[in-house]
Design an enzyme around this catalytic site. Sequence first.
Site, PDB file in Angstrom:
ATOM      1  N   GLU A 154       1.709  -3.504   8.907  1.00  0.00           N
ATOM      2  CA  GLU A 154       2.660  -2.204   9.239  1.00  0.00           C
ATOM      3  C   GLU A 154       4.090  -2.535   9.034  1.00  0.00           C
ATOM      4  O   GLU A 154       4.853  -1.711   8.566  1.00  0.00           O
ATOM      5  CB  GLU A 154       2.372  -1.556  10.145  1.00  0.00           C
ATOM      6  CG  GLU A 154       0.751  -1.023  10.147  1.00  0.00           C
ATOM      7  CD  GLU A 154       0.585   0.019   8.963  1.00  0.00           C
ATOM      8  OE1 GLU A 154       1.542   0.718   8.430  1.00  0.00           O
ATOM      9  OE2 GLU A 154      -0.576   0.227   8.718  1.00  0.00           O
ATOM     10  N   GLU A 202       3.069   2.425   0.893  1.00  0.00           N
ATOM     11  CA  GLU A 202       2.103   1.466   0.411  1.00  0.00           C
ATOM     12  C   GLU A 202       2.439   0.452  -0.166  1.00  0.00           C
ATOM     13  O   GLU A 202       1.595  -0.736  -0.343  1.00  0.00           O
ATOM     14  CB  GLU A 202       1.247   2.387  -0.252  1.00  0.00           C
ATOM     15  CG  GLU A 202       0.526   3.710   0.526  1.00  0.00           C
ATOM     16  CD  GLU A 202      -0.010   3.503   1.782  1.00  0.00           C
ATOM     17  OE1 GLU A 202      -0.551   2.401   1.907  1.00  0.00           O
ATOM     18  OE2 GLU A 202      -0.095   4.274   2.651  1.00  0.00           O
TER      19      GLU A 202
END
EC number: 3.4.17.19
Length: 502
Positions: free
Chosen positions: A296, A267
Amino acid sequence: MSEVEKKLKEFAEYLKKINHYTTAGNLMYWDMTTGMPEAMAESRAETLSFFQTEVHSLNVSPKIAEFIEFFESHMGEFDYIHKRMTEQLKKKYENQKRYPEEFIKEFSLAASRGEVAWEKAKNASDFDVFKPALEKIVDLTKKSIEYKGYEDNKYDALLDDYEAGLTVNKLDKVFGELRDGIVEILNKIKVTGKTIDDSFFHNHFPKSEQESLSLKILDLMGFDFKRGRMDETEHPYTLDMTNKDVRITNHYYENDFTSALFSAIHEGGHALYEQDIPDLLEGTGLNVASSMAVHESQSRFYENIIGKSREFSNYLYKEAIKQFNEQFDGVSEEEFYKALNKVTPSLIRTEADELTYSLHIIIRYEIEKLLINDIIEVKDLPKVWNKKYKEYLGVEPTSDKEGVLQDVHWSDGSFGYFPSYALGNLYGAQMLHKMTKDVPGIYEEIGKGNLQPVHKWLKENVHEYANLYDPSNLIKKITGEELQAKYFLQYLDNKYKAIYNY
């Protein structure tokens, strides 16, 4: 002030109004997942639906059409940023204009209710608790495809939402090459018969101590805590209001050293991207990521390519010994590194090893294609899920919680998102190939715990471009080549050959 300057200023103010609604909705979502009283669930779903409907109305208003018409008539006076701004504004307007306001309201309400139902179902490990909400979401997703339209495959319409221009035909080829390459490496590892002990990662690790180490590593990565924070939720995620308010969430298991730590690193990769988007793009609508796959790529890059590298593992080992001396008593640096990179086909995507992770994504991709194209129904999902896990990874869930209910994504209608994770691996490895050429001594710095050269390169080559380029053009700008699977497969082969000596 010229007429063009006045209109650009007016547009920036209009975007600010949209952002106010978006920020309010995001904060309410964050509150819903981090500590909202259970009794508030239905009311909060309605409030979130209200904000999303308002944002939709503003995005398709006659005012936006007016801005587009004006900007297109003055393209000759614009620099690249404002030309891109106009193109993206028109694309978003035309896409959103397809959906009636009532549909947006219905979808957003179903998504908010879906998340609440999913969390209850996961905690109870009972898919039937989630099934009615998911059936509603799937029906609405199919309806959205009717509004949007498609040429070859219904699923193409969903892929395009996350990766512009991506189609099932293109993705099947990429994923086919990726799957075959991973299976080849996996078979080489199996032939060696070697096993790696990672039992020491499953001692008792107090939540408070895990949180402390996670915060330390986030700081090392360059996460700015004056413009962000980390909280606890059922499923980790990153939420950005602006580049000055980026929130990470995490989930802790006291019998697992790696889960929360690498969720934080993952994250954190997302969060750095958001924090690094430059202020100069405010008021243009371009202050967002190029695509979800590029997003991502940043999280997967930090989590695996950096976080599980031998160099950073050696640094992390020393920090782990300081924080959890008793739990790692007698464990060597080499054992720690190999345990971080142990290959074991497993049930949980977020805890999968780097090699088999993409197979988890391919399973989800194939299931979504079947569901969206009416080949299977929602009621079939647990059975199909378990069958594919047995087929691809040789493991089979014994409960819905470790099977079909493990991911939050379907609960809010994020169909088409999962391929972004595997594509992110490809982007990341191709970026690594260029980064190590540009900064030859970068792994030496990583071994010292100095991640700033990594952050600096990613900021200058990825983050600061935000949505100035489509992902296919961005990767060519960064590396000089189109996206290819070969760099990721070469990276995996080199890494696991050294660990397993095949």
